[in-house]
Motif scaffolding. Structure first.
Motif, short mmCIF file in Angstrom:
data_model
loop_
_atom_site.label_atom_id
_atom_site.label_comp_id
_atom_site.label_asym_id
_atom_site.label_seq_id
_atom_site.Cartn_x
_atom_site.Cartn_y
_atom_site.Cartn_z
N GLU A 131 0.83 -1.21 0.00
CA GLU A 131 0.00 0.00 0.00
C GLU A 131 0.86 1.26 0.00
OE1 GLU A 131 -3.51 2.22 2.62
OE2 GLU A 131 -2.67 0.30 3.28
N GLU A 132 1.85 1.32 0.91
CA GLU A 132 2.71 2.50 0.95
C GLU A 132 3.57 2.58 -0.30
OE1 GLU A 132 5.51 5.05 3.99
OE2 GLU A 132 5.37 2.88 4.33
N ALA A 133 4.10 1.45 -0.72
CA ALA A 133 4.91 1.43 -1.95
C ALA A 133 4.08 1.94 -3.14
CB ALA A 133 5.42 0.03 -2.23
N GLY A 134 2.83 1.53 -3.20
CA GLY A 134 1.96 1.97 -4.30
C GLY A 134 1.72 3.46 -4.29
N ARG A 135 1.54 4.03 -3.10
CA ARG A 135 1.29 5.46 -3.01
C ARG A 135 2.51 6.25 -3.47
NH1 ARG A 135 -2.84 7.11 0.52
NH2 ARG A 135 -1.57 8.74 1.46
N ILE A 136 3.69 5.77 -3.11
CA ILE A 136 4.90 6.49 -3.49
C ILE A 136 5.16 6.34 -4.99
CG2 ILE A 136 7.41 6.60 -3.19
CD1 ILE A 136 6.93 5.82 -0.24
N VAL A 137 4.99 5.13 -5.52
CA VAL A 137 5.20 4.91 -6.96
C VAL A 137 4.19 5.74 -7.76
CG1 VAL A 137 5.03 3.23 -8.84
CG2 VAL A 137 6.28 2.65 -6.74
N TRP A 138 2.92 5.75 -7.32
CA TRP A 138 1.92 6.55 -8.04
C TRP A 138 2.28 8.03 -8.01
CZ3 TRP A 138 -1.32 10.63 -7.05
CH2 TRP A 138 -2.32 10.89 -8.00
N PHE A 139 2.70 8.52 -6.87
CA PHE A 139 3.09 9.93 -6.78
C PHE A 139 4.29 10.22 -7.69
CE2 PHE A 139 5.98 13.07 -4.91
CZ PHE A 139 5.18 14.20 -5.02
N ASP A 140 5.29 9.36 -7.67
CA ASP A 140 6.45 9.58 -8.53
C ASP A 140 6.08 9.54 -10.00
OD1 ASP A 140 8.32 9.98 -6.52
OD2 ASP A 140 8.89 7.87 -6.38
N ALA A 141 5.11 8.70 -10.36
CA ALA A 141 4.63 8.68 -11.74
C ALA A 141 3.92 9.98 -12.08
CB ALA A 141 3.70 7.49 -11.96
N LEU A 142 3.14 10.49 -11.14
CA LEU A 142 2.42 11.75 -11.35
C LEU A 142 3.38 12.88 -11.70
CD1 LEU A 142 -0.16 13.52 -11.16
CD2 LEU A 142 0.35 13.77 -8.71
#
Length: 251
Positions: free
Chosen positions: A117-128
């Motif tokens: 969950e935390e990894a996903g939030r950070i990866v999504w933000f970095d993609a943004l």
């Protein structure tokens, strides 16, 4: 706007980064990592730090507090390193400070597991924000008291280096195969469901309002700092709705 402080003492250079940030004390008695307008890409790097740092904070990610730091170049007169002296001389005025996270350690994926969950939030933000500088070679993550903190966002939003092609550049997919957290099976779908609706025009206006006017002045093609603020917000607003479908390398 960011809180404003004045540098009162230059402590030491931090040589881990290519831009040679420094550790300083300020008149609010705080200790900050200082990033200079005279280094690297100059003020655009600092703008990227502010936009990404303040956006990440509002999305619930941990980022050191940011402040605008007034720097008097006279602080560098006693510095024996010629490179540091030149950097201080060329960076008089408003620079960027980040809270120094005492006791923080560099992220080691073998020693510090991250839940999907935390990894996903950070990866999504970095993609943004199209962060190309969070790889396993250079994670730009710190661990402090068992929590993960995000640092160093100067290499994001590459489209702001060429505004005429910004729309096309911002539409490109994001390759996360080299991401520092790719090994933790990031749940990008859950992150998108929770975070994308938060990225609104009002939120981005609030974030871009934090950028000091002096870093936005005299940008070719923009009559006012506020016009440039809107240009920063537009690709992020559009990207937030679609980027989860354009992230590669997390399978």
């Amino acid at each position: 706007m960011l809180k404003e402080v004045a540098a009162t003492r230059y402590i030491t250079p931090l040589r881990e980064g290519g831009s040679l940030p420094g550790l300083i004390e300020a008149d609010d008695l705080g200790t900050y990592v200082l990033k200079f307008t005279g280094a690297g890409q100059g003020r655009k790097t600092l703008v990227a730090e502010v936009v990404c740092g303040e956006l990440a904070r509002r999305l619930g990610l941990r980022v050191p507090r940011l402040v605008a730091v007034a720097l008097d170049p006279v602080l560098g007169l006693g510095e024996p390193d010629q490179q540091v002296q030149e950097l201080l001389r060329s960076s008089g005025g408003t620079n960027l400070g980040m809270d120094f996270l005492s006791g923080a350690l560099g992220f080691d994926p073998l020693a510090f597991p991250v839940d999907p969950e935390e990894a996903g939030r950070i990866v999504w933000f970095d993609a943004l924000v199209n962060n190309v500088d969070r790889s396993w070679r250079n994670p730009n993550l710190l661990v402090r008291r068992g929590e993960l903190w995000l640092i160093d966002h100067g290499a994001t939003m590459i489209w702001h280096h060429n505004w005429p092609s910004a729309k096309a550049s911002a539409a490109r997919p994001y390759d996360a195969s080299d991401h520092a957290l790719a090994r933790f099976r990031p749940d990008v779908a859950a992150a998108a469901a929770g975070l994308a609706p938060l990225v609104t025009a009002d939120l981005l206006a609030e974030v871009t309002a934090e950028i000091p006017d002096v870093w936005l002045a005299d940008e070719p093609g923009f009559d006012t700092p506020d016009a440039l603020r809107r240009a920063y917000a537009a690709p992020l607003l559009e990207r937030a709705t679609v980027i989860h479908d354009r992230i590669k390398g997390t399978e």
